[in-house]
Design a protein around this motif. Structure first.
Motif, PDB file in Angstrom:
ATOM      1  N   ASP A  91      40.074  33.547  47.595  1.00 11.42           N
ATOM      2  CA  ASP A  91      39.329  34.811  47.574  1.00 11.42           C
ATOM      3  C   ASP A  91      37.847  34.604  47.894  1.00 11.42           C
ATOM      4  OD1 ASP A  91      41.746  35.719  46.706  1.00 11.42           O
ATOM      5  OD2 ASP A  91      41.022  36.593  44.819  1.00 11.42           O
ATOM      6  N   ASP A  92      37.171  35.729  48.129  1.00 13.32           N
ATOM      7  CA  ASP A  92      35.707  35.849  48.162  1.00 13.32           C
ATOM      8  C   ASP A  92      35.017  35.263  49.397  1.00 13.32           C
ATOM      9  OD1 ASP A  92      36.219  36.927  45.714  1.00 13.32           O
ATOM     10  OD2 ASP A  92      34.949  35.577  44.531  1.00 13.32           O
ATOM     11  N   HIS A 127      39.736  41.760  50.535  1.00 12.26           N
ATOM     12  CA  HIS A 127      39.390  41.644  49.117  1.00 12.26           C
ATOM     13  C   HIS A 127      38.289  42.662  48.808  1.00 12.26           C
ATOM     14  CE1 HIS A 127      39.425  39.679  45.276  1.00 12.26           C
ATOM     15  NE2 HIS A 127      38.264  39.061  45.391  1.00 12.26           N
ATOM     16  N   HIS A 169      33.167  43.678  46.675  1.00 12.56           N
ATOM     17  CA  HIS A 169      33.666  43.135  45.420  1.00 12.56           C
ATOM     18  C   HIS A 169      33.375  43.991  44.179  1.00 12.56           C
ATOM     19  CE1 HIS A 169      35.131  39.981  42.680  1.00 12.56           C
ATOM     20  NE2 HIS A 169      35.619  39.400  43.753  1.00 12.56           N
ATOM     21  N   HIS A 226      39.183  29.983  45.216  1.00 15.75           N
ATOM     22  CA  HIS A 226      38.121  30.673  45.960  1.00 15.75           C
ATOM     23  C   HIS A 226      37.618  29.742  47.051  1.00 15.75           C
ATOM     24  CE1 HIS A 226      38.491  32.877  42.211  1.00 15.75           C
ATOM     25  NE2 HIS A 226      37.998  33.917  42.862  1.00 15.75           N
TER      26      HIS A 226
HETATM   27 ZN    ZN Z   1      37.121  37.960  43.979  1.00 12.67          ZN
END
Ligand code: ZN
Length: 510
Positions: free
Chosen positions: A303-304, A359, A363, A451
């Protein structure tokens, strides 16, 4: 009794005229006779030509349109079944066919089927014929002598620009019962991954909305080519060809069985849509990587990203080295901020067979946003990814795992969380991340959360990928895991959340 009857008199009359024409002054009139012979020859020739044209019109056209010429003998059946093999439009050259024609009364069988050299495919084709034949024999047990029933199977096959070959088996079912003829044609498709000899599944060929492309093309194709032969309810039958296709050199070739969208006398019909029309929904790595559903599999997710530093690059390097894949849930904002560098990273992810998901853009906790706010996050993140790669994301993961069916619907993407949380964001320690994964027991069917923005997570990946491969795990994307492990066709407006492993894909109720 005496005298000639009228008929004899007429005959005599004719003869006298001929005599008069052929003899002049009691001598043979050669010119007149020759002229007359030529006239008779011309007449006979004309009759023969007209008869031939009539025969062609009756049998030829009927044959072209319907193939319903039938047969009454072994020789006739051989010709008839040959004509059915020939009526298949596509190419055959790719494989070597074997022809078997067994005439019987009333039941006949003929096959002209290929040996592909791919064991599983050859077995599937042989098994299918065996079971079709058995069913046919059972169904026609009571057909009386004097009637004819036949089952005939031929094929078409093509190479492709991919590591794949397409094979379509055409099965004809003919009957003439109480002089009533009928013929139907069905097509069964095999898309073969040439590297493994296995069959390709839908998601190994398409990753986006190929159905919309199909529907638009199909409507135009049918109304342009079969305007006068469309069945009354053809619109409701168009979809019967959606998953009945083979990949060919030229494009994706879809088949409708006879009597579905056009009248039965047209036989089965085929439509080839060029690959260019499927830009953005067809995989360009078809056949390159194959998943074995019977073996353990794991989905690594990151993620991210994309990262500011080289963490994403390092993760991709190790995936590439081990022919592994993962899923990257990217932040739209990060993609935009990284510009060309970000676009290149995402493109590399897709090239390696990885999945790119959304995603969100920035955020947020999506539960705290209005519908408009969620829409904004969805649209901006999808745009960022599409601008970077030319392809929209195929899956989404809400920040903090805070998703719902409604949110998934706004994104228009299946929404998926995880079941192994490495807590890499907290520990920022490769040893700790490796320990979580190695200490989780059986990882078959698991989705691991990491991540792509921490060098510790990149380091953990460098150690985990070889270890997982040694343990016998296949690396798959999230969509592949849903499909191959759990039998879900990922649904666009569904939040699978943490419950992706449930048989019915039940969402977590948020
Ligand atoms: Zn995240």
């Amino acid at each position: 009794m005496g005298g000639l009857n009228a008929k004899t008199q007429y005959k005599w009359g004719i003869k006298n005229i001929i005599m008069a024409k052929n003899y002049r002054n009691g001598k043979p009139n050669r010119r007149a006779r020759r002229y007359r012979v030529i006239k008779i020859r011309r007449f006979i020739l004309a009759v023969i030509v007209i008869a031939l044209i009539a025969l062609l019109a009756i049998f030829g056209v009927k044959h072209l349109l319907a193939n319903n010429t039938g047969y009454n003998s072994e020789n006739g059946f051989i010709k008839y079944s040959d004509s059915l093999f020939k009526s298949i439009d596509g190419d055959m050259e790719l494989y070597e066919p074997t022809k078997v024609q067994e005439y019987g009364e009333p039941m006949s069988f003929a096959t002209n089927l290929p040996t592909t050299g791919y064991e599983d495919i050859d077995k599937a084709v042989a098994d299918k014929w065996a079971s079709d034949k058995k069913n046919f024999e059972e169904d026609n047990q009571t057909v009386a002598q004097g009637n004819q029933v036949a089952l005939v199977a031929g094929y078409e096959a093509s190479g492709t620009p991919y590591d794949a070959e397409g094979l379509a088996i055409h099965t004809f079912h003919y009957e003439k019962i109480d002089k009533e003829e009928s013929l139907s044609e069905e097509v069964d498709c095999y898309n073969i991954a040439t590297k493994t000899g296995g069959e390709l599944t839908l998601s190994q060929m398409f990753y986006g909305d190929y159905e919309s492309v199909f529907k638009e093309e199909a409507e135009t194709f049918l109304t342009e080519n079969y305007k006068d032969n469309l069945t009354e309810d053809y619109t409701s039958k168009i979809d019967t060809a959606i998953d009945n296709f083979i990949l060919t050199e030229a494009g994706v070739r879809f088949f409708w069985n006879s009597g579905t969208v056009v009248t039965a006398d047209q036989g089965a019909i085929a439509m080839t849509i060029p690959y260019g029309k499927f830009d953005g929904v067809i995989r360009d790595d078809i056949g390159k990587r194959i998943i074995d559903p019977s073996k353990p599999m794991i989905a690594l997710t990151y993620d991210d990203g994309p990262s500011v530093d080289d963490s994403t690059d390092r993760i991709l390097n190790v995936l590439e080295e081990y022919d592994a894949v993962a899923t990257f849930f990217e932040l739209g904002e990060r993609v935009d901020e990284e510009g060309d560098r970000g676009a290149k990273l995402l493109q590399r992810e897709l090239q390696l067979g990885c999945e790119v998901g959304s995603h969100s853009y920035s955020h947020p906790n999506l539960y705290e946003l209005s519908t408009d706010g969620v829409e904004n996050e969805a649209q901006k993140s999808i745009d960022a990814i599409t601008n970077a790669t030319g392809q929209p994301p195929t899956v989404m993961r809400p920040p903090y795992g805070n998703g719902s069916d409604e949110i998934a619907q706004i994104f228009g993407l299946p929404s998926v969380n995880w079941n192994i949380d490495t807590l890499d964001w907290q520990s920022r320690n490769a040893d700790a991340v490796v320990d979580v994964v190695q200490g989780s027991g059986n990882l078959d069917g698991c989705i691991v959360l990491m991540h792509s923005i921490y060098s510790s997570s990149a380091e953990a990946t460098e150690r985990l990928v070889p270890w997982l491969q040694e343990q016998g795990y296949q690396f798959v994307t999230v969509s592949e895991l849903l499909q191959y492990k759990y039998g879900h066709t990922p649904i666009e407006n569904k939040h699978y959340g943490y419950y992706f492993d449930q048989p019915d894909g039940e969402s977590d109720g948020e």
